[in-house]
Design a protein around this motif. Sequence first.
Motif, PDB file in Angstrom:
ATOM      1  N   LEU A  11       0.868  -1.172   0.000  1.00 23.29           N
ATOM      2  CA  LEU A  11       0.000   0.000   0.000  1.00 23.29           C
ATOM      3  C   LEU A  11       0.905   1.222   0.000  1.00 23.29           C
ATOM      4  CD1 LEU A  11      -2.586  -0.963   2.793  1.00 23.29           C
ATOM      5  CD2 LEU A  11      -2.770  -1.387   0.331  1.00 23.29           C
ATOM      6  N   HIS A  12       0.638   2.155  -0.904  1.00 21.81           N
ATOM      7  CA  HIS A  12       1.463   3.356  -1.020  1.00 21.81           C
ATOM      8  C   HIS A  12       0.603   4.581  -0.759  1.00 21.81           C
ATOM      9  CE1 HIS A  12       4.467   6.161  -2.337  1.00 21.81           C
ATOM     10  NE2 HIS A  12       3.765   6.566  -3.385  1.00 21.81           N
ATOM     11  N   PHE A  13       0.884   5.289   0.338  1.00 21.88           N
ATOM     12  CA  PHE A  13       0.156   6.506   0.679  1.00 21.88           C
ATOM     13  C   PHE A  13       0.845   7.691   0.010  1.00 21.88           C
ATOM     14  CE2 PHE A  13      -1.136   3.498   3.841  1.00 21.88           C
ATOM     15  CZ  PHE A  13      -2.470   3.788   4.065  1.00 21.88           C
ATOM     16  N   VAL A  14       0.132   8.311  -0.920  1.00 19.70           N
ATOM     17  CA  VAL A  14       0.742   9.346  -1.756  1.00 19.70           C
ATOM     18  C   VAL A  14       0.048  10.682  -1.519  1.00 19.70           C
ATOM     19  CG1 VAL A  14      -0.741   8.675  -3.706  1.00 19.70           C
ATOM     20  CG2 VAL A  14       1.322   9.991  -4.144  1.00 19.70           C
ATOM     21  N   GLY A  15       0.845  11.749  -1.377  1.00 17.40           N
ATOM     22  CA  GLY A  15       0.289  13.074  -1.146  1.00 17.40           C
ATOM     23  C   GLY A  15       1.390  14.079  -0.891  1.00 17.40           C
ATOM     24  N   PRO A  16       1.030  15.367  -0.795  1.00 14.57           N
ATOM     25  CA  PRO A  16       2.032  16.417  -0.633  1.00 14.57           C
ATOM     26  C   PRO A  16       2.783  16.311   0.688  1.00 14.57           C
ATOM     27  CG  PRO A  16      -0.193  17.284  -0.356  1.00 14.57           C
ATOM     28  CD  PRO A  16      -0.346  15.902  -0.869  1.00 14.57           C
ATOM     29  N   SER A  17       3.856  17.068   0.779  1.00 10.55           N
ATOM     30  CA  SER A  17       4.707  17.069   1.968  1.00 10.55           C
ATOM     31  C   SER A  17       3.976  17.635   3.183  1.00 10.55           C
ATOM     32  CB  SER A  17       5.964  17.894   1.690  1.00 10.55           C
ATOM     33  OG  SER A  17       6.775  17.997   2.827  1.00 10.55           O
ATOM     34  N   SER A  18       4.363  17.167   4.345  1.00  9.48           N
ATOM     35  CA  SER A  18       3.932  17.726   5.639  1.00  9.48           C
ATOM     36  C   SER A  18       2.444  17.568   5.916  1.00  9.48           C
ATOM     37  CB  SER A  18       4.323  19.212   5.735  1.00  9.48           C
ATOM     38  OG  SER A  18       5.706  19.379   5.567  1.00  9.48           O
ATOM     39  N   ASN A  57      10.366 -11.301   6.818  1.00  9.39           N
ATOM     40  CA  ASN A  57       9.440 -12.359   6.420  1.00  9.39           C
ATOM     41  C   ASN A  57       8.356 -12.577   7.471  1.00  9.39           C
ATOM     42  OD1 ASN A  57       8.502 -14.681   4.913  1.00  9.39           O
ATOM     43  ND2 ASN A  57       9.508 -15.947   6.447  1.00  9.39           N
ATOM     44  N   ASP A  58       7.107 -12.644   7.021  1.00  8.42           N
ATOM     45  CA  ASP A  58       5.930 -12.846   7.884  1.00  8.42           C
ATOM     46  C   ASP A  58       5.636 -11.661   8.793  1.00  8.42           C
ATOM     47  OD1 ASP A  58       4.852 -15.253   7.011  1.00  8.42           O
ATOM     48  OD2 ASP A  58       6.198 -16.444   8.258  1.00  8.42           O
ATOM     49  N   LEU A  59       6.285 -10.535   8.552  1.00 10.14           N
ATOM     50  CA  LEU A  59       5.967  -9.309   9.287  1.00 10.14           C
ATOM     51  C   LEU A  59       5.502  -8.257   8.276  1.00 10.14           C
ATOM     52  CD1 LEU A  59       8.884  -9.179  11.878  1.00 10.14           C
ATOM     53  CD2 LEU A  59       6.477  -9.651  12.347  1.00 10.14           C
ATOM     54  N   SER A  60       5.895  -7.041   8.499  1.00  6.80           N
ATOM     55  CA  SER A  60       5.561  -5.949   7.589  1.00  6.80           C
ATOM     56  C   SER A  60       6.844  -5.187   7.274  1.00  6.80           C
ATOM     57  CB  SER A  60       4.548  -5.012   8.248  1.00  6.80           C
ATOM     58  OG  SER A  60       4.342  -3.861   7.472  1.00  6.80           O
ATOM     59  N   LEU A  61       6.923  -4.685   6.058  1.00  9.16           N
ATOM     60  CA  LEU A  61       8.072  -3.873   5.645  1.00  9.16           C
ATOM     61  C   LEU A  61       7.598  -2.442   5.441  1.00  9.16           C
ATOM     62  CD1 LEU A  61      11.008  -3.561   4.640  1.00  9.16           C
ATOM     63  CD2 LEU A  61      10.201  -4.265   2.386  1.00  9.16           C
ATOM     64  N   VAL A  62       8.305  -1.498   6.032  1.00 11.02           N
ATOM     65  CA  VAL A  62       7.940  -0.081   5.951  1.00 11.02           C
ATOM     66  C   VAL A  62       9.016   0.657   5.164  1.00 11.02           C
ATOM     67  CG1 VAL A  62       7.511   2.024   7.267  1.00 11.02           C
ATOM     68  CG2 VAL A  62       6.713  -0.169   8.143  1.00 11.02           C
ATOM     69  N   LEU A  63       8.599   1.332   4.083  1.00 12.20           N
ATOM     70  CA  LEU A  63       9.528   2.067   3.226  1.00 12.20           C
ATOM     71  C   LEU A  63       9.014   3.492   3.043  1.00 12.20           C
ATOM     72  CD1 LEU A  63      10.128  -0.663   0.497  1.00 12.20           C
ATOM     73  CD2 LEU A  63      11.772   0.069   2.229  1.00 12.20           C
ATOM     74  N   ASP A  64       9.768   4.456   3.504  1.00  8.71           N
ATOM     75  CA  ASP A  64       9.371   5.862   3.428  1.00  8.71           C
ATOM     76  C   ASP A  64       9.996   6.520   2.202  1.00  8.71           C
ATOM     77  OD1 ASP A  64       8.133   8.166   4.219  1.00  8.71           O
ATOM     78  OD2 ASP A  64       9.443   8.579   5.925  1.00  8.71           O
ATOM     79  N   GLU A  65       9.293   7.515   1.657  1.00  9.10           N
ATOM     80  CA  GLU A  65       9.794   8.380   0.583  1.00  9.10           C
ATOM     81  C   GLU A  65      10.143   7.639  -0.712  1.00  9.10           C
ATOM     82  OE1 GLU A  65       9.457  11.428   0.530  1.00  9.10           O
ATOM     83  OE2 GLU A  65       9.061  11.858   2.636  1.00  9.10           O
ATOM     84  N   LEU A  66       9.097   7.255  -1.439  1.00  7.52           N
ATOM     85  CA  LEU A  66       9.271   6.588  -2.727  1.00  7.52           C
ATOM     86  C   LEU A  66      10.111   7.421  -3.692  1.00  7.52           C
ATOM     87  CD1 LEU A  66       8.341   4.190  -4.618  1.00  7.52           C
ATOM     88  CD2 LEU A  66       6.516   5.732  -5.358  1.00  7.52           C
ATOM     89  N   GLU A 111       5.536  11.553  -2.121  1.00  4.53           N
ATOM     90  CA  GLU A 111       4.807  12.683  -2.704  1.00  4.53           C
ATOM     91  C   GLU A 111       4.309  12.373  -4.113  1.00  4.53           C
ATOM     92  OE1 GLU A 111       6.721  16.498  -2.287  1.00  4.53           O
ATOM     93  OE2 GLU A 111       7.765  15.851  -0.456  1.00  4.53           O
ATOM     94  N   ILE A 112       4.834  11.310  -4.725  1.00  5.23           N
ATOM     95  CA  ILE A 112       4.411  10.915  -6.069  1.00  5.23           C
ATOM     96  C   ILE A 112       4.105   9.429  -6.078  1.00  5.23           C
ATOM     97  CG2 ILE A 112       5.627  12.744  -7.305  1.00  5.23           C
ATOM     98  CD1 ILE A 112       7.917  10.819  -7.780  1.00  5.23           C
ATOM     99  N   ASP A 113       3.330   9.010  -7.086  1.00  3.87           N
ATOM    100  CA  ASP A 113       3.001   7.594  -7.196  1.00  3.87           C
ATOM    101  C   ASP A 113       4.071   6.866  -8.002  1.00  3.87           C
ATOM    102  OD1 ASP A 113       2.349   7.753 -10.062  1.00  3.87           O
ATOM    103  OD2 ASP A 113       0.565   8.853  -9.405  1.00  3.87           O
ATOM    104  N   LEU A 114       3.942   5.558  -8.072  1.00  4.17           N
ATOM    105  CA  LEU A 114       4.938   4.727  -8.731  1.00  4.17           C
ATOM    106  C   LEU A 114       5.097   5.088 -10.209  1.00  4.17           C
ATOM    107  CD1 LEU A 114       6.837   2.236  -8.588  1.00  4.17           C
ATOM    108  CD2 LEU A 114       4.860   0.823  -9.181  1.00  4.17           C
ATOM    109  N   GLY A 115       3.973   5.228 -10.931  1.00  6.98           N
ATOM    110  CA  GLY A 115       4.035   5.525 -12.353  1.00  6.98           C
ATOM    111  C   GLY A 115       4.693   6.852 -12.656  1.00  6.98           C
ATOM    112  N   THR A 116       4.364   7.876 -11.875  1.00  8.02           N
ATOM    113  CA  THR A 116       4.957   9.195 -12.069  1.00  8.02           C
ATOM    114  C   THR A 116       6.462   9.148 -11.858  1.00  8.02           C
ATOM    115  OG1 THR A 116       2.918  10.287 -11.369  1.00  8.02           O
ATOM    116  CG2 THR A 116       4.936  11.599 -11.298  1.00  8.02           C
TER     117      THR A 116
END
Length: 247
Positions: A11-18, A57-66, A111-116
């Motif tokens: 799941l990717h939460f996308v939106g402006p800064s702050s 593995n079997d947990l969750s991975l958190v990645l900030d700032e695409l 701040e941007i989606d994957l395609g952008t």
Amino acid sequence: LSLVDESGGGLHFVGPSSIGKTILLRVHTSVYGSFNHFARTWNSTINGIEAIAAARNDLSLVLDELGEANPKSVGETAYMLANGCGRTRANRQGGTRTQQTWRLLFVSSGEIDLGTHMSTANKLVRAGQEIRLLDIAADTGQHGIFEELHGRTTGNELAVTLERHTQQYYGTAGSAFIRTLLDDLGKVKRYVRDSITQWEQSLPPNTDGQVCRALRRFALIGAAGELATVNEITHWPEGAATEAAHR
């Protein structure tokens, strides 16, 4: 995921800064541990993220700032994370090394989606990549990422409160949740599978397979939330997790 044989995805939460995206990740991470030790950024090589995924593995991975990811390889990375399988590599003797595998859900922000982001390197996003990393608009149009201020006067005040709390309290809910799963694995399997089936029955006939795949991810998340609520881990009203996943 392993209990009910569901595939991984993100799941990717996308939106402006702050607007509170990182606070969202902080709250999510607090289920498992300290944000500073558990969360990562997209600013890593694909090999580095592969190693982190195997460790989660079997947990969750958190990645900030695409936006910090390499736009040339970020699509491949999303594929790899969701498919749960690292690259095949040769060893010094000419054979193949043991391939790293995992199964997890990952949560991302940017701040941007994957395609952008991929388009900045003249890469075209494929439907298979987008379904593996589903975009969710982070800006609710009310208080940044927040819909409800829970007695605070501003979104910033709530964000500061959550940041302070997640620095002090973390790692309790995840361990408690795992213990409840182990109490009756058969019951958990039946509950989650039945929940997914109920969601699927709400779809029109001949719904596209990609829609079904996205729906199953949200159905599983909602079911996990309900299991945590029934076992007195969340103290949410019964049905709240399902409603949030539906929305």
